[in-house]
Structure formats: C-alpha cells, structure tokens
Write a protein that holds these residues in place. Structure first.
Motif, PDB file in Angstrom:
ATOM      1  N   GLY A  31      30.330   7.955  70.735  1.00 14.91           N
ATOM      2  CA  GLY A  31      30.335   7.936  72.197  1.00 14.91           C
ATOM      3  C   GLY A  31      29.748   6.644  72.742  1.00 14.91           C
ATOM      4  N   ARG A  32      28.716   6.118  72.080  1.00 14.09           N
ATOM      5  CA  ARG A  32      28.110   4.853  72.515  1.00 14.09           C
ATOM      6  C   ARG A  32      29.007   3.655  72.208  1.00 14.09           C
ATOM      7  NH1 ARG A  32      22.492   4.781  69.727  1.00 14.09           N
ATOM      8  NH2 ARG A  32      22.714   2.588  70.257  1.00 14.09           N
ATOM      9  N   ASN A  38      32.083   2.419  77.904  1.00 11.73           N
ATOM     10  CA  ASN A  38      30.925   1.530  77.889  1.00 11.73           C
ATOM     11  C   ASN A  38      31.329   0.125  78.294  1.00 11.73           C
ATOM     12  OD1 ASN A  38      28.870   3.385  76.832  1.00 11.73           O
ATOM     13  ND2 ASN A  38      30.285   3.501  75.121  1.00 11.73           N
ATOM     14  N   THR A  39      30.369  -0.634  78.762  1.00 11.70           N
ATOM     15  CA  THR A  39      30.688  -1.974  79.254  1.00 11.70           C
ATOM     16  C   THR A  39      30.094  -3.095  78.423  1.00 11.70           C
ATOM     17  OG1 THR A  39      28.784  -1.916  80.740  1.00 11.70           O
ATOM     18  CG2 THR A  39      30.900  -1.171  81.635  1.00 11.70           C
ATOM     19  N   GLY A  40      29.142  -2.809  77.560  1.00 11.13           N
ATOM     20  CA  GLY A  40      28.482  -3.871  76.810  1.00 11.13           C
ATOM     21  C   GLY A  40      28.786  -3.821  75.328  1.00 11.13           C
ATOM     22  N   THR A  41      28.799  -4.993  74.708  1.00 15.21           N
ATOM     23  CA  THR A  41      29.075  -5.055  73.274  1.00 15.21           C
ATOM     24  C   THR A  41      27.824  -4.842  72.437  1.00 15.21           C
ATOM     25  OG1 THR A  41      28.814  -7.465  73.282  1.00 15.21           O
ATOM     26  CG2 THR A  41      31.054  -6.586  73.527  1.00 15.21           C
ATOM     27  N   ARG A  93      32.382  12.512  75.160  1.00 19.00           N
ATOM     28  CA  ARG A  93      32.103  11.080  75.327  1.00 19.00           C
ATOM     29  C   ARG A  93      32.942  10.213  74.388  1.00 19.00           C
ATOM     30  NH1 ARG A  93      26.400   9.656  74.434  1.00 19.00           N
ATOM     31  NH2 ARG A  93      27.093   7.688  75.309  1.00 19.00           N
ATOM     32  N   VAL A  94      33.547  10.840  73.369  1.00 18.73           N
ATOM     33  CA  VAL A  94      34.346  10.101  72.395  1.00 18.73           C
ATOM     34  C   VAL A  94      35.790   9.944  72.877  1.00 18.73           C
ATOM     35  CG1 VAL A  94      35.194  10.117  70.005  1.00 18.73           C
ATOM     36  CG2 VAL A  94      32.873  10.880  70.512  1.00 18.73           C
ATOM     37  N   SER A  95      36.253  10.823  73.747  1.00 22.70           N
ATOM     38  CA  SER A  95      37.653  10.809  74.178  1.00 22.70           C
ATOM     39  C   SER A  95      37.906   9.730  75.229  1.00 22.70           C
ATOM     40  CB  SER A  95      38.050  12.181  74.725  1.00 22.70           C
ATOM     41  OG  SER A  95      37.319  12.455  75.896  1.00 22.70           O
ATOM     42  N   VAL A  96      39.189   9.481  75.449  1.00 18.96           N
ATOM     43  CA  VAL A  96      39.610   8.530  76.481  1.00 18.96           C
ATOM     44  C   VAL A  96      39.654   9.280  77.806  1.00 18.96           C
ATOM     45  CG1 VAL A  96      41.478   7.012  77.247  1.00 18.96           C
ATOM     46  CG2 VAL A  96      40.963   7.237  74.808  1.00 18.96           C
ATOM     47  N   PRO A  97      38.988   8.760  78.823  1.00 16.73           N
ATOM     48  CA  PRO A  97      39.004   9.468  80.111  1.00 16.73           C
ATOM     49  C   PRO A  97      40.399   9.459  80.718  1.00 16.73           C
ATOM     50  CG  PRO A  97      37.869   7.354  80.321  1.00 16.73           C
ATOM     51  CD  PRO A  97      38.218   7.527  78.868  1.00 16.73           C
ATOM     52  N   PRO A  98      40.702  10.446  81.558  1.00 14.18           N
ATOM     53  CA  PRO A  98      42.020  10.465  82.198  1.00 14.18           C
ATOM     54  C   PRO A  98      42.161   9.268  83.137  1.00 14.18           C
ATOM     55  CG  PRO A  98      40.591  12.147  83.142  1.00 14.18           C
ATOM     56  CD  PRO A  98      39.844  11.531  81.994  1.00 14.18           C
TER      57      PRO A  98
END
Length: 104
Positions: A31-32, A38-41, A93-98
């Motif tokens: 999920g992280r 998420n926006t950061g690498t 948190r692992v799935s792709v949001p709609p």
C-alpha cells in the motif's frame, strides 16, 4: 466514550498467526508502494526495501506450516482473522482507485 470492542480473533495455530501477521505486513508495505496512491518515491523505496525482508518472513511462515504437515489453509477462519485485523481496509490501499467522477 470507548470505541466499540472488536470481535475476538478466531483460534489460530502459532504458524497461522505468523502467516496472517506477515501477510498483512506485506499488504501494508505494498500500500505504501502503490504508485496510484502515493506521491513520493522515497517512502516507496523504503517500503520496497522492507518488503523484501517481509517476503522472506512470509515464505518462512508458509514453509514452516508445510513442514509441520499443515498443508491446507482454513480459508474461512483465516478470512475472519483478516477482517478482525482490518484486512479489508488495509488491502484496499493496494488496489487502483476508481477513475474520478466526470459527471460534474
């Protein structure tokens, strides 16, 4: 006011408990890492590094179960344990949001 009391965990063997714990740890790390959420690498990189260690622990838990003759997973019991431990929210948190609603 106290939060509602959680239902009790079902009876698990120590190995099943370890499997559930390591599985949820891996899910939390994925999920992280999820690029859709998420926006950061840097945080993703740290989670990916930890995921390697967690994957080894997950493999070891399954290998131990197999060596002990626990060759079948009791899906209903393990699913109940996952629900008690907030597995539905954690795995989401692992799935792709709609896609965003574009009707506005």
């Amino acid at each position: 006011m106290l939060p509602p009391e959680l239902p009790p965990l079902p009876a698990l063997t120590r190995a099943e408990g370890e499997l559930i714990d390591r599985y949820l740890e891996a899910v939390d790390l994925l999920g992280r890492i999820n690029p859709a959420g998420n926006t950061g690498t840097y945080g993703g990189l740290r989670a990916a590094q930890a995921l390697v260690r967690t994957a080894v622990a997950l493999r070891d838990a399954l290998a131990l179960m197999h060596r002990r003759g626990e060759t079948e997973l009791h899906n209903a019991t393990l699913a109940r344990a996952l629900r008690v431990l907030d597995g539905e929210r954690r795995t989401a948190r692992v799935s792709v949001p709609p896609p965003p609603d574009r009707t506005h």
